[in-house]
Structure formats: structure tokens, C-alpha cells
Design a protein around this motif. Structure first.
Motif: not given
Length: 268
Positions: A37-59
Motif C-alpha cells: 500500500k505504501e507505494r500508492l502514497n505518491e498517487i493518492a492525490d491524483k487517483a482513488t487508492v483502493c484497499d483491495t484488488n476487488s475494490e478496484a475491479a468493482q469500479n
């Protein structure tokens, strides 16, 4: 249209950056997940960071799976039930065949192979789709990918050689001209840096010349390598000695690709 990216390694990161730069997605329409999850900190202000892969998939309407071949089965199995019915699942691994993925997810699936040259919007991105993908899905995907350069559609059985020619080729070309520059250094006091600049600019200009003037390799050779001249001596050596190296290069890379695909198939 919502875009999902699973895996924020070098490829996932590049896709996210290019899609954002194009203006086709924003924080509300780009969904990204990653095992660390830490790798997503750099994009947190530009994209919706998902807690799980399933969350990304369902959207996602188009979901890019940017994970290693050894992980793709686990990821696709995990997200299959979360994907929208009409979502397009996009694999970025050319060695994972459609029939493998369809054992887990019988749905619209595409394969996409970008090049590192996407970083300067000059990628020749390879695309192929399974039989369930509709023309409208393909067009939406093509438009999205065109922000990185040209999109080339190939049949699945040609994606291997296609990858050698556009995705692997920057590394192969770099290694070839690294050898040329090292050889030149032995015969001159010109610095390594200057040699590299001279060769790179000449390669780039030659490529543009051939493209703009629609010249073949033979055309350029005949223009520069005049009969009995200096360049002719060099081209003779290349045509005599390099074919064996080029043939062996493709034998080795295609065999490695076959072994990777064979190992992946066993896991499925």
C-alpha cells in the motif's frame, strides 16, 4: 468511463501517469490497488487508492492487471466475481494466453504490450482481444492507449514476435549500440559520453530520415556505402558477421518466452 489498475510497479505506474496526463481520467475515475500500500502514497492525490484488488475491479469499466505471470492466476481468481458484467479485463503479460485466463474468467479479455518509449509518447503498443470483446470495447481501449503513441493490433499467436520487435527492442537496440560505442572507444580519444551522443543522434536522425522519406535499409546503405568506399568496408563486416548473432538473439528470446508460457500454463 472508469479505469482500474491492479499492480503499481513500473508498468502500472507508467499507465497511470500517461492516462492522467492525457486528461482521460481523474481522481474520481482512476482506481488503483497494489499489494504494498505504501507505494500508492505518491498517487493518492491524483487517483482513488483502493484497499483491495476487488475494490478496484468493482469500479472499473476497463481493468488493467499489471502483475507478474506467477501472480496473475491468483489475482484474476480474486477479482472475477467483483468485475462488472461488461467490464474489459486487460492483461499486460503476452505469455498468458486467453484460453488460460478464460478457465477462470470467461469474459471480455484483451492483452496489451506497451513499450518503454511510451514515456515520450512514442510507444508502439500491441493489442489483441479474445472473441468476446466487441468493436466498441476495442475502440474505447484503443483511444485510451493512443495517449502513449501508436496502437498495433496483432493476432494472439504473433504477440510474441511483436513483443520482441517493439517492447524488447529498445533494450536490444541499446545493447547493440553499447557494443558499437565500446568498440569505437578503443580507436579514439573522443570521450565515451561524446561517442554515445554522436551515435544516438545519428541513429535517431537516420530513423527519421527513413520514415519521412520512406527509405528502406538498403536505400540508406546504398546512399552512404559508395562502391569501394570506407562505409562499404564496414557494411560488409556487418552483413557477414551480424546475421548469426541476430538469428541467435531471436532463438534465445523466443525460447525463453516459450518456457515462461509453458510454466504459466502449468500453473493454470
Amino acid at each position: 468511463m472508469n479505469i482500474g489498475i491492479i499492480g503499481y510497479g513500473s508498468m502500472g505506474k507508467m499507465l497511470a501517469q500517461k492516462f492522467l496526463e492525457s486528461g482521460r481520467v481523474n481522481k474520481d475515475t482512476l482506481f488503483v490497488s497494489n499489494r504494498t500500500k505504501e507505494r500508492l502514497n505518491e498517487i493518492a492525490d491524483k487517483a482513488t487508492v483502493c484497499d483491495t484488488n476487488s475494490e478496484a475491479a468493482q469500479n472499473a469499466d476497463i481493468l488493467f492487471v499489471c502483475v507478474r505471470p506467477c501472480d496473475i492466476k491468483e489475482v484474476v481468481t480474486e477479482i472475477n466475481d467483483s468485475l462488472k458484467k461488461d467490464a474489459l479485463l486487460v492483461s499486460l503479460n503476452g505469455n498468458i494466453m486467453f484460453d488460460m485466463l478464460e478457465k477462470i474468467a470467461m469474459r471480455k479479455i484483451a492483452k496489451v504490450i506497451p513499450s518503454v518509449t511510451a514515456e515520450i509518447n512514442r510507444s508502439q503498443t500491441l493489442l489483441c482481444c479474445n472473441s468476446l470483446v466487441e468493436s466498441s470495447d476495442k475502440e474505447n481501449l484503443r483511444k485510451l492507449l493512443e495517449c502513449m503513441g501508436e496502437v498495433i493490433e496483432l493476432p494472439e499467436n504473433e504477440m510474441g514476435m511483436g513483443s520482441e520487435l517493439v517492447s524488447c527492442m529498445p533494450g536490444l537496440i541499446a545493447s547493440m549500440f553499447d557494443v558499437v560505442c565500446q568498440a569505437a572507444q578503443k580507436h579514439t580519444s573522443i570521450s565515451k559520453e561524446q561517442i554515445t551522443r554522436m551515435v544516438l543522434k545519428t541513429v535517431a536522425a537516420t530513423s527519421e530520415l527513413m520514415t519521412e522519406k520512406q527509405m528502406s535499409f538498403e536505400d540508406v546503405v546504398s546512399r552512404v556505402a559508395t562502391k569501394g568506399g570506407i562505409t562499404e568496408e564496414g557494411t560488409k563486416v556487418i552483413y557477414e558477421m551480424f546475421p548469426n548473432a541476430a538469428e541467435e538473439m531471436f532463438v534465445k528470446t523466443l525460447e525463453k518466452r516459450r518456457l515462461i508460457a509453458e510454466k504459466a500454463e502449468e500453473s493454470f
